[in-house]
Structures are given as structure tokens and as C-alpha cells.
Design a protein around this motif. Structure first.
Motif, PDB file in Angstrom:
ATOM      1  N   ASP A 179      25.117  33.199  40.425  1.00  0.00           N
ATOM      2  CA  ASP A 179      24.908  31.835  40.909  1.00  0.00           C
ATOM      3  C   ASP A 179      26.206  31.025  40.881  1.00  0.00           C
ATOM      4  O   ASP A 179      26.491  30.248  41.801  1.00  0.00           O
ATOM      5  CB  ASP A 179      23.848  31.117  40.065  1.00  0.00           C
TER       6      ASP A 179
ATOM      7  N   SER B  82      32.025  30.188  46.113  1.00  0.00           N
ATOM      8  CA  SER B  82      32.302  30.655  47.477  1.00  0.00           C
ATOM      9  C   SER B  82      31.738  29.701  48.530  1.00  0.00           C
ATOM     10  O   SER B  82      32.370  29.454  49.561  1.00  0.00           O
ATOM     11  CB  SER B  82      31.747  32.070  47.689  1.00  0.00           C
ATOM     12  N   ASN B  83      30.559  29.129  48.241  1.00  0.00           N
ATOM     13  CA  ASN B  83      29.959  28.193  49.196  1.00  0.00           C
ATOM     14  C   ASN B  83      30.778  26.908  49.321  1.00  0.00           C
ATOM     15  O   ASN B  83      30.869  26.333  50.412  1.00  0.00           O
ATOM     16  CB  ASN B  83      28.525  27.846  48.785  1.00  0.00           C
ATOM     17  N   SER B  84      31.378  26.461  48.216  1.00  0.00           N
ATOM     18  CA  SER B  84      32.181  25.235  48.258  1.00  0.00           C
ATOM     19  C   SER B  84      33.419  25.440  49.128  1.00  0.00           C
ATOM     20  O   SER B  84      33.835  24.530  49.850  1.00  0.00           O
ATOM     21  CB  SER B  84      32.584  24.803  46.845  1.00  0.00           C
TER      22      SER B  84
ATOM     23  N   ALA C 188      33.649  27.678  51.665  1.00  0.00           N
ATOM     24  CA  ALA C 188      33.176  27.780  53.048  1.00  0.00           C
ATOM     25  C   ALA C 188      32.819  26.401  53.608  1.00  0.00           C
ATOM     26  O   ALA C 188      33.162  26.070  54.748  1.00  0.00           O
ATOM     27  CB  ALA C 188      31.964  28.718  53.117  1.00  0.00           C
ATOM     28  N   GLN C 189      32.146  25.590  52.782  1.00  0.00           N
ATOM     29  CA  GLN C 189      31.765  24.236  53.218  1.00  0.00           C
ATOM     30  C   GLN C 189      33.004  23.390  53.461  1.00  0.00           C
ATOM     31  O   GLN C 189      33.064  22.613  54.429  1.00  0.00           O
ATOM     32  CB  GLN C 189      30.877  23.595  52.162  1.00  0.00           C
TER      33      GLN C 189
ATOM     34  N   ASP D 186      28.381  32.125  43.686  1.00  0.00           N
ATOM     35  CA  ASP D 186      27.850  31.612  44.954  1.00  0.00           C
ATOM     36  C   ASP D 186      28.260  30.154  45.164  1.00  0.00           C
ATOM     37  O   ASP D 186      28.628  29.756  46.270  1.00  0.00           O
ATOM     38  CB  ASP D 186      26.318  31.731  44.979  1.00  0.00           C
ATOM     39  N   VAL D 187      28.188  29.340  44.114  1.00  0.00           N
ATOM     40  CA  VAL D 187      28.603  27.930  44.198  1.00  0.00           C
ATOM     41  C   VAL D 187      30.079  27.853  44.570  1.00  0.00           C
ATOM     42  O   VAL D 187      30.490  27.060  45.426  1.00  0.00           O
ATOM     43  CB  VAL D 187      28.339  27.192  42.866  1.00  0.00           C
TER      44      VAL D 187
END
Length: 203
Positions: A41, A47-49, A51-52, A44-45
Motif C-alpha cells: 500500500d 508510485s501513484n503520487s 504518476a498523478q 502504491d501511494v
């Protein structure tokens, strides 16, 4: 000596991290191994930050600073002095000047400085949009807050020539900053004083 990796996925991740400025393969491996120790988790936070950030961050259509919206919070702040524009090389310089808490005007981010050696000319920078802002807005002063390098001085001179027919005061930050130093690495006290003690630009 080439590093042998037990996993192709590990090797690919190290390869990507080592593309970051100042990150060698040893540091990249240390970062990747650190991420492997985190729970899924948390990764994921992370990598997502990233990408965002890449997909959603914009550049302010007025000053070209980084923003989450079409117009950045500084340009849309009614409490700031819209008659003064501080011209800087990059976004890091905006952050450095804001941290001094000595300036309450607006900004204009050029995106670099004129550097013929690097193939960067006036048309590669946001100079024309600066000229248009001075022509269309009620700008009384333009502060040239570029690093005191040869490239910064060349850019200052070019902008001054482009604005010579405009009824606007041109000033430069005080030279308490050592010649040749980058603005972003200057301490906040010195930078704050340099903004407050700015002088008229004489070309």
C-alpha cells in the motif's frame, strides 16, 4: 565491473531510478531495496503520487509557475501587489524568494536563461509573454531576479532592451549574492535583503 541482479524486475527498477539527476546505480539500488521493504500500500501511494504529479500538474498560464489549476495561487491572490513582476529563471527561484517572506508582488518564470553555448535563445524562453504582460497589465516595476552569472546578465540586458519603450521601472536584485552563484542556493536572509535592496537596472 557490472552488477549482477537476482531479478530482472529489480534491475529494471534500478535502471529507472539511476536516470534521476545525482542518483548513481548504487544509490538507485539502495532506494529500490528500501521500497521492497515497504508494504504494498505504501509503495502504491508513492508510485501513484508520481504518476498523478506528471499527469495533472500544470503550468500557470499567466506566470508559468507550477500549479494545480489554470492560474496559480500567487497570480490569483488579490492581496498581492499586481504592479510588480519579479522575473526569475525557474520554479525553484520562486520557491526560494517566497521563503524569504520579503516579497509580495507577482512572478514571471522564464524557464531558463539565454545561453548560446547551450543553444538556448530568447525564443526558447517565456520572454515574449513577459513583454505582453507589461503591455497589457498595470505593471509599474519589473524586478530582474536572475542569477548573477554571464547568462543571467545577458538575459537581463536582452529583457531591458525589449522593455526600453515601456513606461516601467526596471530593477535588479542587490549584488549581496556572490557573482556566479545560482539564486536557489542563496540563503534566505541574503536573498531577502537582495530583493528589498534592489537597484535600478542601468544595462
Amino acid at each position: 565491473m557490472n552488477q549482477t541482479y537476482p531479478s530482472q524486475l529489480l534491475e529494471k527498477a534500478v535502471e529507472e531510478f539511476s536516470k534521476l539527476p545525482g542518483v548513481g546505480r548504487k544509490t538507485a539500488l539502495r532506494l529500490v531495496l528500501y521500497l521492497l521493504r515497504l508494504n504494498v500500500d505504501e509503495v502504491d501511494v508513492f508510485s501513484n503520487s508520481i504518476a498523478q504529479l506528471r499527469h495533472e500538474v500544470r503550468y500557470c498560464r499567466v506566470c508559468h509557475n507550477i500549479s494545480d489549476t489554470d492560474v496559480c495561487p500567487i497570480c490569483s491572490d488579490q492581496h498581492r501587489n499586481g504592479s510588480i513582476i519579479c522575473v526569475v529563471e525557474n520554479i525553484r527561484d520562486v520557491m526560494a524568494i517566497e521563503n524569504t517572506q520579503q516579497y509580495n508582488g507577482l512572478y514571471h518564470v522564464l524557464g531558463g536563461v539565454i545561453s548560446p553555448m547551450d543553444g538556448i535563445g530568447p525564443s526558447d524562453l517565456e520572454i515574449e509573454s513577459l513583454i505582453q504582460r507589461v503591455e497589457k497589465e498595470h505593471v509599474q516595476e519589473v524586478i530582474l531576479a536572475l542569477s548573477p552569472t554571464m547568462e543571467g546578465d545577458t538575459t537581463n540586458f536582452y529583457i531591458s532592451r525589449k522593455l526600453q519603450n515601456q513606461d516601467v521601472k526596471l530593477s535588479v536584485i542587490a549584488r549581496g549574492i556572490s557573482v556566479g552563484n545560482e539564486l536557489e542556493y542563496t540563503d534566505e536572509v541574503t536573498l531577502g535583503r537582495a530583493i528589498l535592496q534592489r537597484t535600478a537596472f542601468d544595462g
